[in-house]
Write a protein that holds these residues in place. Sequence first.
Motif, PDB file in Angstrom:
ATOM      1  N   GLN A 117       0.820  -1.168   0.098  1.00 18.08           N
ATOM      2  CA  GLN A 117       0.122   0.094  -0.023  1.00 18.08           C
ATOM      3  C   GLN A 117       0.866   1.389   0.051  1.00 18.08           C
ATOM      4  O   GLN A 117       0.607   2.149  -0.815  1.00 18.08           O
ATOM      5  N   LEU A 118       2.061   1.333   0.717  1.00 13.42           N
ATOM      6  CA  LEU A 118       2.818   2.424   0.811  1.00 13.42           C
ATOM      7  C   LEU A 118       3.483   2.676  -0.611  1.00 13.42           C
ATOM      8  O   LEU A 118       3.683   3.808  -0.938  1.00 13.42           O
ATOM      9  N   ARG A 119       3.869   1.358  -1.181  1.00 13.49           N
ATOM     10  CA  ARG A 119       4.380   1.732  -2.574  1.00 13.49           C
ATOM     11  C   ARG A 119       3.402   2.129  -3.590  1.00 13.49           C
ATOM     12  O   ARG A 119       3.805   3.011  -4.447  1.00 13.49           O
ATOM     13  N   ILE A 120       2.004   1.754  -3.547  1.00 12.96           N
ATOM     14  CA  ILE A 120       0.924   2.236  -4.425  1.00 12.96           C
ATOM     15  C   ILE A 120       0.884   3.686  -4.342  1.00 12.96           C
ATOM     16  O   ILE A 120       0.742   4.475  -5.289  1.00 12.96           O
ATOM     17  N   SER A 121       1.061   4.259  -2.999  1.00 16.00           N
ATOM     18  CA  SER A 121       0.751   5.688  -2.762  1.00 16.00           C
ATOM     19  C   SER A 121       2.005   6.441  -2.903  1.00 16.00           C
ATOM     20  O   SER A 121       2.056   7.827  -2.523  1.00 16.00           O
ATOM     21  N   SER A 122       3.048   5.629  -3.136  1.00 17.10           N
ATOM     22  CA  SER A 122       4.558   6.562  -3.288  1.00 17.10           C
ATOM     23  C   SER A 122       4.931   7.114  -2.040  1.00 17.10           C
ATOM     24  O   SER A 122       5.692   8.006  -1.883  1.00 17.10           O
ATOM     25  N   ASP A 123       4.691   6.613  -1.100  1.00 19.64           N
ATOM     26  CA  ASP A 123       4.990   7.123   0.439  1.00 19.64           C
ATOM     27  C   ASP A 123       6.336   6.455   0.813  1.00 19.64           C
ATOM     28  O   ASP A 123       6.458   5.655   1.758  1.00 19.64           O
ATOM     29  N   HIS A 124       7.309   6.844   0.215  1.00 16.87           N
ATOM     30  CA  HIS A 124       8.600   6.091   0.259  1.00 16.87           C
ATOM     31  C   HIS A 124       9.455   6.667   1.724  1.00 16.87           C
ATOM     32  O   HIS A 124      10.165   5.501   2.048  1.00 16.87           O
ATOM     33  N   LEU A 125       8.898   7.764   2.022  1.00 14.98           N
ATOM     34  CA  LEU A 125       9.561   7.953   3.366  1.00 14.98           C
ATOM     35  C   LEU A 125       9.065   7.356   4.529  1.00 14.98           C
ATOM     36  O   LEU A 125       9.742   7.298   5.616  1.00 14.98           O
ATOM     37  N   VAL A 126       7.945   6.762   4.592  1.00 13.06           N
ATOM     38  CA  VAL A 126       7.393   5.976   5.356  1.00 13.06           C
ATOM     39  C   VAL A 126       7.826   4.624   5.225  1.00 13.06           C
ATOM     40  O   VAL A 126       8.028   3.581   6.132  1.00 13.06           O
TER      41      VAL A 126
END
Length: 390
Positions: A117-126
């Motif tokens: 889910q984080l990859r899909i949202s491009s939330d790379h810092l998390v």
Amino acid sequence: MAEHIGARVRLWRRRRKLSQSALAGLAGVTQAYLSQIENGLRAVERRSTQVALAQALDVSVADLLGQTADPTDPVRSRAAEHIADIRVALVELEVGDIRAPGRNPAELDDAIRRMQQLRISSDHLVLAPGLAGLLRDAARRPEALVRVAYTAASCLRSLGYRDLARPAARIAIDAARSLDDPAWIGMAEFGYIQSLPIEAATVARRVADRAITEMQNAAADPSARQTLGQIHLTAALASATAQRHDDAWAHLAAAQAEAGSLGEPLDGLGFFGNFFGPLNVHLWKMTLLTEMGDHGRVLEMADGLPVDEIPIASRRQSYHLDRGRALAHSGRNDKLALIALAQAERAAPAPFRLNPVIRDVVSTMITRAKRKAVAEDLTAMAQRLGVSPV
């Protein structure tokens, strides 16, 4: 504050004791264009131009783009916090130094779903802080390791660490081959090709061609066909970077054929959230046209596209970036370009702020605006990107 690419071109040119005329000749550009680059009036957007200038100056494209870590930049500093541990985890996996997992299988599966889910949202810092632990915990389970290593490669590349993205992608390939799963082999190869340095476009084309040949035997598997289409797309961009435009269009046509046959992903995301289908191919075509300098066609293709329906943050961002760069290219539509770039930033803030090409585009817009007055919104974006607005 970050320098624009032109300032680094001028610095390296002087270090190499080259005149503008000499460098322009070596890079295959006009002296007038090079002068505009060095004075911050033109951005160096095309990969092929970046490669040509880097080769003429005998530096890497990363050196030219200024992709080294800046400890004064809070986003870059945050992105770098966990890189050392990820680097060690990758080395451990490469040499077979496998630690006891810290999670049981059910806990690991839950963690991988959150990771996705984080990859899909491009939330790379998390995403980045948990990657080292996930790599170690997945080491004994190839079906888990291929997912984690592929995601690690994608995250590291987006954060500017291509040197680490490559070994992560190699680990994903090895895990996929141990599973003998054509779809995952293709996806891991796609990740590896994307992790290669921009100046290695010819190598990327050869790697893609080998992977495409290998994937032909899996034509009955829809998931494998999605990854085959993805490999054609990245081969198209590598071909365009190498200025082999006929090959680029041939790969794009092959991807279009696969997408036309498969249709849009039934679940909205596609195999492992890579969103292969006609709409994604359309977005890649915009990127190809941007690389080829056909900004008018980019704007034509952008018109009326249902971008808000795209579930993958990085693909929404790609649309807005290509549109913004096309609008900014002439210097006559900077207000509209700023709106498009702001939409790209909202789609995926961290990758936007770490993108050296976008820093260069915004720096160029700032330089042009100094003839009048720099708009407040442009000043704010420049500050977030680490570009001096004065």
